[in-house]
Design a protein around this motif. Structure first.
Motif: not given
Length: 254
Positions: A131-154
């Motif tokens: 955002k505006n040449n800045d970077i934001e990082l956030k550590y997230i413990e909760e994983l919702y794998i089922e929401e990601l299963e049908n999305i292409t990942n690298e």
């Protein structure tokens, strides 16, 4: 670096470390408490009262790291530039284990500073926003794998990298074990196709991953945070952050 360039020998290095509070030397005998002590052979003191001798670095940051102050500062300097541990060892002619010990002093303190966490889970995600040449990082413990299963990942090592989901430009899932449900939609990462700001940011840690230099979750978070500070405020600032972290004797739990 401006600061390091001014430090030419061990005496200056020791003075610098003492001035910023990283190196603390006791001015009394550790055996009888007498304050009348004097220097004898290199880096050793002797008590005028009980006549016992000791290394002046006892109970200091150098107690378990046998290294001269100047090389210690240079290793911190190279770590702040994001260099590989093996390369630092070779360039400065110090043992790999010494470099590893110094990085270990920084590891969990740095992770806590950047991500605000004491304990790293075996499976987590990192959200990255540009955002505006800045970077934001956030550590997230909760994983919702089922929401990601049908999305292409690298796929990159143990990382599954998703783009433009959950409000993040990059959403990185890390797991100590393979996540089979995500493997079905994985493809090899293509850095050339990434947006310029994404490419610049992930180049640093992706090179380490591809070389097999990131083997666990702590190393990954350290490298992500290292890349983040270098990208946003430069390695000079990271060097100062590392030095500030070394002033603390706080032990961060596993």
């Amino acid at each position: 670096m401006i600061i390091v360039d001014k430090i030419k020998d061990d005496k200056k290095a020791e003075e610098f470390l003492m001035e910023i509070g990283v190196l603390k030397l006791k001015k009394e005998c550790p055996y009888c408490g007498c304050k009348e002590i004097y220097s004898i052979r290199r880096n050793h003191f002797k008590c005028k009262s009980c006549r016992r001798e000791w290394s002046k670095y006892n109970e200091s940051i150098f107690k378990d790291i046998r290294i001269k102050p100047l090389k210690f500062i240079k290793i911190i300097h190279e770590l702040a530039k994001g260099k590989m541990l093996k390369r630092i060892s070779e360039d400065l002619k110090v043992s790999y284990n010494t470099v590893l010990k110094i990085r270990k002093l920084l590891l969990k303190r740095f992770i806590k500073k950047i991500f605000g966490i004491d304990k790293v889970k075996e499976k987590f995600s990192i959200g990255i926003r540009f955002k505006n040449n800045d970077i934001e990082l956030k550590y997230i413990e909760e994983l919702y794998i089922e929401e990601l299963e049908n999305i292409t990942n690298e796929k990159l090592g143990r990382l599954y990298i998703f783009k433009n989901i959950h409000g993040y430009d990059l959403y990185i899932v890390f797991s100590e074990k393979v996540i089979k449900s995500l493997e079905k939609k994985s493809k090899k990462i293509n850095l050339k196709e990434a947006r310029k700001e994404l490419r610049n940011y992930i180049k640093h840690f992706s090179e380490k991953i591809l070389r097999g230099k990131i083997s666990n979750r702590h190393t990954l978070l350290f490298t992500l945070a290292q890349s983040y500070v270098i990208q946003t405020s430069g390695s000079e600032n990271l060097f100062l952050i590392f030095m500030e972290l070394l002033k603390s004797n706080e032990e961060i739990p596993e």
